[in-house]
Design an enzyme around this catalytic site. Structure first.
Site, PDB file in Angstrom:
ATOM      1  N   ASN A 184       0.864  -1.159  -0.031  1.00  0.00           N
ATOM      2  CA  ASN A 184       0.010   0.054   0.061  1.00  0.00           C
ATOM      3  C   ASN A 184       0.730   1.282   0.038  1.00  0.00           C
ATOM      4  OD1 ASN A 184       0.091  -1.235   2.841  1.00  0.00           O
ATOM      5  ND2 ASN A 184      -0.817   0.779   3.358  1.00  0.00           N
ATOM      6  N   ASP A 185       0.510   2.106   0.584  1.00  0.00           N
ATOM      7  CA  ASP A 185       1.130   3.670   0.582  1.00  0.00           C
ATOM      8  C   ASP A 185       2.582   3.774  -0.256  1.00  0.00           C
ATOM      9  OD1 ASP A 185      -1.169   3.614   2.473  1.00  0.00           O
ATOM     10  OD2 ASP A 185      -0.205   4.801   3.799  1.00  0.00           O
TER      11      ASP A 185
ATOM     12  N   GLU B 208     -12.594  12.138   8.907  1.00  0.00           N
ATOM     13  CA  GLU B 208     -12.514  12.299  10.402  1.00  0.00           C
ATOM     14  C   GLU B 208     -10.646  12.445  10.768  1.00  0.00           C
ATOM     15  OE1 GLU B 208     -14.326   8.885  11.701  1.00  0.00           O
ATOM     16  OE2 GLU B 208     -16.321   9.514  10.733  1.00  0.00           O
TER      17      GLU B 208
ATOM     18  N   ASP C  29       2.370   9.543   9.450  1.00  0.00           N
ATOM     19  CA  ASP C  29       2.483   9.899   7.956  1.00  0.00           C
ATOM     20  C   ASP C  29       3.578  11.288   7.946  1.00  0.00           C
ATOM     21  OD1 ASP C  29       1.115   7.750   7.517  1.00  0.00           O
ATOM     22  OD2 ASP C  29      -0.376   9.117   7.021  1.00  0.00           O
TER      23      ASP C  29
END
Length: 434
Positions: free
Chosen positions: A6-7, A185, A128
């Site tokens: 992923n990322d 959120e 992050d």
């Protein structure tokens, strides 16, 4: 390589090579908090070769989550989210350095350099770090969420990457605001950067316990501790692109790549791997809109081009499907009063791209909608459609962001471009990998 990816993050150009890092679970085809940093190399941003895993959790760490790669006076440094407890929301920030070149990374120093968010802010997520050098200082922007409010970005400053000072929550937005976009959120993977003369911020919207989409804001950054958004918009259309990271290519262009999820975040049945990375994209500001285009490197990769010509209203252009990787570009005049259909019918599956008025949809052979994209319709627009097996990416001039989705793998077959209403197709051309 087997496993879950992923990322993307830490995309860096060093000694003539691009380095791409990404979250990676080597133990299965599902997401796990026990993230490693995968590592791939490229000469051109298009073709990548995976190499040994760069970073793995050390004692006391559950996982090594997303972050950045920068270069200080000692060499390259990974600045990453260290997840050290069962409470995965508030991460810590740690550093790693390579034993040689850009490989075999280890924590240095052994302790975390940011131990979590300020306690008085009631932050429900903290991760992050996006790090940049500015005015003799390092600045780090981290994603977060304010309990009971919505997503936010926090900024820290440092002279040496090891000792950090909290500056402020530099941007925030309530989760009940939905016009023109909903920003979630929690903001994951926030990216603050200059594009031309403007400051923009990308934020990946998390809500309801799930990753949703990527949005952007154009605004004013005071260079200290405040980013004030003037306009929000969609960076992605559809639900498959997420966790966008930005970087400068070898020519200094502002670029981005994203995580391309499987439909439903599930690996295809029997697949030994799950998820992919998007193509590299170039960012620009046009008429106060963040516009995304394919990176020029794609031109060199898809070097064989067939000119298909024009189609008058009601006309049709046709050509055989040129394999699993292709790019179709054409102009549309008389749009939005007319429209077009690109239908792809193969020996395995079929799909179609339809545009009428101010919307564009991608449907499968039964008409089920994969993707719906609002477009900034005008009298003329340029379309860019790229297909790589089961991946589809679409950009439209004058329309913000990029549309991407998963499509059926078609195999051999036919492509038909049909002009509808009083629209005219102009300059259609098909490019393939030689």
């Amino acid at each position: 390589r087997r496993g879950w990816t992923n990322d993307p993050h830490g995309i860096t150009h060093v000694d003539g090579k691009y380095h791409l890092f990404f979250q990676y679970n080597p133990d299965g085809v599902n997401w796990s908090p026990k993230c490693h940093w995968g590592h791939a190399l490229s000469d051109d941003l298009i073709t990548w070769d995976e190499v040994d895993v760069a970073l793995s959790p050390e004692d006391g760490e559950v996982g090594c989550w997303s972050g950045s790669v920068v270069i200080d006076d000692r060499g390259p440094v990974i600045v990453y989210t260290s997840i050290a407890t069962s409470n995965w929301g508030p991460g810590q920030v740690a550093l790693a350095r390579p034993r040689s070149g850009m490989s075999d990374w280890v924590r240095d120093p052994a302790h975390s350099v940011i131990n979590g968010p300020p306690r008085d802010l009631n932050i429900i997520a903290f991760r992050d770090p996006q790090v940049r050098r500015e005015d003799g200082k390092w600045k780090a922007v981290l994603g977060g969420g304010l309990a009971g409010f919505g997503g936010c970005a926090l900024q820290y400053s440092s002279k040496d990457l090891e000792n950090w000072t909290f500056d402020a929550v530099i941007a925030r937005r309530a989760s009940d605001e939905r016009d023109p976009v909903w920003t979630g959120e929690v903001w994951e993977c926030p990216q603050l950067l200059r594009v031309g003369e403007e400051w923009i911020m990308l934020m990946s919207a998390w809500g309801g316990g799930l990753p949703c989409n990527v949005n952007y804001a154009i605004g004013d950054y005071d260079g200290k501790a405040t980013f004030t958004a003037r306009r929000y918009g969609h960076f992605t259309h559809g639900t498959e692109l997420y966790a966008t990271t930005t970087f400068r290519d070898a020519e200094g262009r502002p670029c981005a790549m994203s995580w391309l999820r499987e439909r439903g975040n599930l690996a295809p049945e029997g697949s030994p791997w799950c998820s992919a990375m998007s193509l590299p994209h170039v960012l620009s500001i046009v008429n106060d809109t963040l516009v995304v285009t394919q990176h020029p490197a794609l031109e060199l990769f898809l070097a064989t081009t067939l000119e298909l010509g024009d189609a008058a209203p009601g006309g049709v252009l046709g050509v055989p499907v040129p394999g699993y990787v292709w790019r179709l570009r054409f102009g549309v005049s008389g749009y939005p009063s007319g429209g077009f259909v690109v239908s792809v019918t193969g020996d395995r599956q079929s799909f179609a791209v339809n545009a009428t008025g101010e919307s564009l949809t991608v449907v499968d052979g039964s008409g089920a909608v994969f993707l719906a994209m609002p477009v900034s319709a005008s009298d003329a627009a340029d379309l860019d459609i790229v297909v790589d097996a089961d991946i589809l990416e679409i950009t439209v001039t004058g329309t913000e962001g990029i549309a991407s989705t998963r499509i059926p793998v078609v195999g051999s077959g036919d492509i038909r471009i049909s002009a509808r209403g009083d629209a005219t197709i102009t300059g259609a051309r098909l490019s393939t990998h030689s």
